[in-house]
Structures are given as structure tokens and as C-alpha cells.
Design an enzyme around this catalytic site. Structure first.
Site, PDB file in Angstrom:
ATOM      1  N   ASP A   8      -4.571   3.594  13.989  1.00  0.00           N
ATOM      2  CA  ASP A   8      -3.681   4.084  12.944  1.00  0.00           C
ATOM      3  C   ASP A   8      -4.128   5.487  12.571  1.00  0.00           C
ATOM      4  O   ASP A   8      -4.963   6.090  13.257  1.00  0.00           O
ATOM      5  CB  ASP A   8      -3.632   3.137  11.745  1.00  0.00           C
ATOM      6  CG  ASP A   8      -4.962   3.026  11.009  1.00  0.00           C
ATOM      7  OD1 ASP A   8      -5.903   3.789  11.314  1.00  0.00           O
ATOM      8  OD2 ASP A   8      -5.066   2.162  10.118  1.00  0.00           O
TER       9      ASP A   8
ATOM     10  N   ARG B 152       0.856  -1.188   0.000  1.00  0.00           N
ATOM     11  CA  ARG B 152       0.000   0.000   0.000  1.00  0.00           C
ATOM     12  C   ARG B 152       0.894   1.240   0.000  1.00  0.00           C
ATOM     13  O   ARG B 152       1.474   1.590   1.021  1.00  0.00           O
ATOM     14  CB  ARG B 152      -0.952   0.025   1.198  1.00  0.00           C
ATOM     15  CG  ARG B 152      -1.806   1.295   1.226  1.00  0.00           C
ATOM     16  CD  ARG B 152      -3.070   1.193   2.066  1.00  0.00           C
ATOM     17  NE  ARG B 152      -2.830   1.071   3.475  1.00  0.00           N
ATOM     18  CZ  ARG B 152      -3.777   1.240   4.425  1.00  0.00           C
ATOM     19  NH1 ARG B 152      -5.005   1.539   4.062  1.00  0.00           N
ATOM     20  NH2 ARG B 152      -3.486   1.081   5.690  1.00  0.00           N
TER      21      ARG B 152
END
Length: 549
Positions: free
Chosen positions: A452, A163
Site C-alpha cells: 500500500d 479510516r
């Protein structure tokens, strides 16, 4: 400072960085910028125009101008590449050495190697992560800590899916000089993708897999088209067949959910599937509709579950859309994580994750994410129970699903109550996560949850919205700037401190992104520019915040 062609390395050199930042690799990244930096800029400007239109009362809808794409039932996406056929459990996490080994040994089918929300984008994390991925792909990532603890990778490893950073982020430790002589920070997306693809595409193919990517923060089908053109250019540059690259798009913005079929269509020669990025999706909804009145004010974060109607509409539409086009539907990450020192907390976390994955598997998802190796087994069991020996359930078409634009934006059926505890929790999470991020850790265990950047964004954006709508809590407390500022001070006063901590800097960031009149589109943009850039680089004048910050 080292210059290679028109990419200049401004960051410090560390061990083995020269293996990644080679003249040939930097030349490839420069060529990507030559082709696509201008279009990236245009797409970011378009984001600003769309946000302003929504602020002024425009409602999102399924695009009438692309109705023919949605109505044409004949087209399909490329689908799974080698090693992506079975994705029932994927583990997510950053690319530091220890986490790389743990992910490869987790027993998951795939590893989302994350340079985005789970990574604090320090120069060391970005280039060190590329070194670790280079070694992992070549079976040489084993290491021993200074204390003598050995980390070794087993024989069977998950398929790696990188990613890269989203289109809005820059890499200020690399500067790009265009053909006209103008210098600006490099695109984080093109840097992450370009370095990984250039060094590893052939090795991945030879291993029986391929160069695979998760695409984050996409807001519309034109951004997907830009990625597809990046892929085609890159395949041609390295002499690879078209379609060698496979991408899975995270549907994690409220605008993208209205263009899922168009996104699949634009990427159809390179697309493996879509992912339901739940936390960024919630953040995107709050951010996009933050000024549209009390009807769009959401309750305490822990009350926004996957079973509330607007979230059900989003996930069911994603599954139906994917399967209609031959694409995998990948579920999201439950934030609950085990704690090996607290058996009861672990039991509760496993039960929560089991329920979440049971819902996804029975809804038709082909796989899902977990954030901790200890969760792989419980998630695998739920998908095994539904899939059996089948690698996926793409054949399940979900023709029973009918979702309207109104369903995706219908918040009237949820309880809008905000509590004092919810306000304190958002302050605590935002402050502690940002402090961790500033120290270089982008995935942080806080109060039994894996936080996150996306979950921190929910916390700070809710605070901003509650303040600006003068929300009163269930206990009768008016949420104001002064109240939140006091809560930040109280959190600082009650948190154990060390000489190395970054809580004072974190508090400054939280105040900036939650208490100011202006709403930064992403907290990571000013935080990166102010605190994580080791070497100053020239600002690009007159460009969007996403480009210049």
C-alpha cells in the site's frame, strides 16, 4: 460545478453521488471547516518546525511538560464501544463494492474500511466508497457484476471502523470558501469523516454499534486534541451523547510513539485504543532521520522485521501503555498474502502470518490486522489460543516493560547492510505500486506481498537516503541517482506494457520523490496533485505543502 453553501463540488457527478453530496451534508462539512481548518493548518506548520529541528540535531524525548499526565495513574480511556469489545482479528482494505462485500463476509471481528493508504484517492473511489459504506451499514450492498457473478453479504458482519485520510491530505474536488471569502481545497480528513458521520452515525447506533474511526498519521498529542474537538463538535451538532464516537489511533510516526499516553489522554472520552502501524512507522523513522548520518541508514526493507530491537521496543511500549489506560492494543498488518494458484507460496505466507500473529498475541496485543480474507482463520487461531473466551487481554498490564527514549531510536544493534537485490526490489515495488495507484488501485499484490502507500513510501525513502549518504552495497555498488535511474529504465523495459498502463507516469513520480534533492514528505501529495485531480482548483498561497498540494 455545483455550489452548496460554502462547499463547492468541482468533481464530476456520477450515479448516486447526490445521495452523499447533499446540501445538508455539505453544510455540515463546511461547518467542520469553519471550526477546524485553521487549527489543521497550524498543526501542519508545527510538523514542519519539528522536522526542521530534528534535521538540525534535536533528539526526540518523552515530553517533560506533560510528565504529570504520564505519572497520574488514575485516568482511563472510554474503551470499547458496542461491537468493539472483541477485536482479535480485523481485516483491512479499500471500500470498492467487491472489497466491501468480501470484507463483510470475511469472518473477521472488524473491518478497517480504508479511505487512506489502501485507497487511491480518485474522486470516484472517495465518493463511491461513501456510497458503498452507506449501503453496507443498511444491509443493501449486494450486487451482481456485468458477467453475472453475484456478491451477497451474510448475516453476521464485522464492525465497521472507517479510516479517513490524514491531516496532510486535501480533497481538490471539493473547495471550501471561508467567511472571509478565501477559497482553498477541502481537508481530506474532514471530508471523509464528515460525510460518513453525517450520513451514518444514527444508523450505526440503531444497529447496536456506533461511528468508529481509525486516525492515521498523527504526529503528536495536539493533533489528537484536534480530532477530539472535531468529535465533540460533531456529536453536539447531531444531538448525540458525548463519547458516542470511538477512535483508535495509529501509532505510525516516530514522533507519536513518544506521546502515546498524552494522545490517549487527549482522546480519553472517545478513545478505544492504539494500533501499531508498522509500515508507516518505519517510513516515518527513515523520513524523520534521513539527514542524520549513516547511523540512521536502514538495511534492505525485508530485513527490518518486527523482532529487531527498536521495533520490539515500540510494540512492547504500545501494549504496556494501552493496558495501563484501559485501551485496546491492536497489532499491525503482516504484508504476506496467499496466492490460490500457488499452493507453496500460500503455505509460506500462512506460516509467516501465523508466526507474526503468535508473537503479537503472546506479547499482549488484543487483536491484529490481516489484508486478505484467507488470512482471517490463521490469525484468529493464534489469538483464540491466547484469549480463549475472553474478548481481550487488557488486564495483562505488562509491568515488565521498561522502554527508554534511547531504546526507541537505537539502531546500532541491527545489521545495516544494503544489497544490490534490495535496491532493485525497492525500485520495482515503488514503480509497480505507484502505477497501480495511478490506475485507481491503492492496495496491490506484488511479489506475494500486499503493498500500500506506506510500503511504497519505505521503498522510495530508502532509495533517497541511500543515494544521499552515498551508500555502497554489500556487493560493492555505489548507490547513485544515475544507478537508480538506470534501474527504473530497466524495470520499464522488462515490464509487460499495455496501452492503458501508467508506468511512464509512475516512473516520473518515482524519479521526483526518490531522485530529487528535495524530499517530499509524502509521495502521494505530488502524485495526487499532478495526476488524480480531474478538475483544477485554486492553490492556497503561502501554506505548507501538505495543505496546498
Amino acid at each position: 460545478m455545483t455550489a452548496h453553501t460554502r462547499m463547492t463540488v468541482l468533481g464530476e457527478t456520477d450515479e448516486r453521488y447526490d445521495e452523499i453530496l447533499t446540501p445538508a451534508a455539505l453544510d455540515f462539512v463546511a461547518r467542520l471547516h469553519d471550526q477546524f481548518a485553521g487549527r489543521r493548518h497550524e498543526r501542519l506548520l508545527e510538523r514542519m518546525r519539528v522536522r526542521k529541528a530534528i534535521e538540525n540535531g534535536r533528539n526526540l524525548r518523552f515530553l517533560p511538560e506533560t510528565a504529570s499526565i504520564r505519572e497520574d495513574r488514575s485516568w482511563r480511556v472510554a474503551g470499547a464501544g458496542p461491537g468493539l469489545e472483541d477485536r482479535r482479528v480485523e481485516i483491512t482494505g479499500p471500500t470498492d463494492r467487491k472489497m466491501t462485500v468480501n470484507a463483510l463476509n470475511s469472518g473477521a471481528k472488524g473491518w478497517l474500511a480504508d479511505l487512506e493508504d489502501a485507497t487511491s484517492p480518485t474522486w470516484h473511489n472517495i465518493i463511491g466508497g461513501q456510497v458503498n459504506l452507506y449501503d453496507a451499514i443498511r444491509g443493501q450492498v449486494d450486487f451482481t457484476t456485468p458477467e453475472g457473478k453475484e456478491y451477497r453479504v451474510g448475516f453476521e458482519t464485522p464492525t465497521i471502523i472507517l479510516r479517513p485520510r490524514g491531516w496532510h491530505l486535501v480533497e481538490k474536488h471539493l473547495s471550501y470558501t471561508d467567511r472571509a471569502g478565501s477559497t482553498k481545497p477541502a481537508s481530506g480528513s474532514l471530508v471523509d469523516f464528515g460525510l460518513y458521520f453525517f450520513h451514518n452515525a444514527q444508523a450505526l447506533i440503531e444497529s447496536g454499534r456506533g461511528p468508529y474511526f481509525y486516525l492515521p498519521k498523527i504526529e503528536n498529542h495536539l493533533e489528537a486534541r484536534l480530532w477530539d474537538d472535531v468529535f465533540t463538535f460533531s456529536e453536539n451538532a447531531l444531538g448525540l451523547d458525548r463519547g458516542t464516537i470511538r477512535a483508535t489511533v495509529l501509532i505510525e510516526t516516530i514522533t507519536a510513539v513518544f506521546e502515546m499516553e498524552e494522545i490517549l489522554y487527549e482522546l480519553r472520552d472517545h478513545c478505544a485504543g492504539l494500533n501499531a502501524g508498522r509500515w508507516d512507522y518505519i517510513f516515518s523513522l527513515i523520513k524523520t532521520y534521513r539527514d542524520r548520518g549513516p547511523a540512521f541508514v536502514l538495511p534492505d526493507r525485508d530485513r527490518i522485521t518486527m523482532t529487531v530491537p527498536f521495533m520490539r521496543a515500540y510494540t512492547e511500549l504500545l501494549v504496556a501503555t494501552c493496558h495501563r489506560r484501559g485501551a485496546h492494543a491492536i497489532g499491525g498488518m503482516s504484508a504476506f498474502i496467499p496466492n490460490r494458484r500457488h499452493p507453496e507460496a500460500t503455505r509460506r505466507a500462512l506460516a509467516k502470518v501465523s508466526d507474526d500473529k503468535h508473537r503479537e498475541a503472546t506479547d499482549g496485543f488484543d487483536g491484529s490486522w490481516v489484508a486478505h480474507p484467507d488470512l482471517v482463520e490463521v490469525a484468529m487461531a493464534e489469538f483464540d489460543a491466547v484469549l480463549g473466551e475472553r474478548p481481550n487481554q487488557v488486564e495483562r498490564q505488562r509491568t515488565d516493560v521498561w522502554v527508554t527514549a534511547g531504546d526507541l531510536l537505537d539502531l546500532s544493534s541491527i545489521e545495516h547492510e544494503v544489497t544490490d537485490a534490495g535496491v532493485r526490489a525497492n525500485v520495482s515495488v515503488a514503480l509497480r505500486y505507484v502505477e497501480s495507484w495511478l490506475r485507481g488501485t491503492g492496495a496491490a499484490a506484488i511479489d506475494g506481498l500486499m503493498e500500500d502507500a506506506a510500503t511504497a513510501e519505505i521503498s522510495r525513502s530508502q532509495l533517497w537516503q541511500w543515494i544521499h549518504h552515498r551508500i555502497r552495497t554489500a556487493e560493492g555498488t555505489r548507490i547513485t541517482r544515475d544507478l537508480v535511474s538506470v534501474l527504473i529504465d530497466q524495470q520499464l523495459a522488462t515490464t509487460p506494457r499495455t496501452e492503458e498502463d501508467r508506468f511512464d507516469d509512475a516512473a516520473a513520480i518515482v524519479r521526483m520523490v526518490a531522485l530529487e534533492d528535495e524530499f517530499p514528505t509524502f509521495l502521494t501529495i505530488p502524485a495526487y496533485a499532478h495526476y488524480l485531480v480531474d478538475t483544477p482548483s485554486d492553490e492556497a498561497a503561502g501554506v505548507p505543502q501538505e495543505v496546498a498540494a
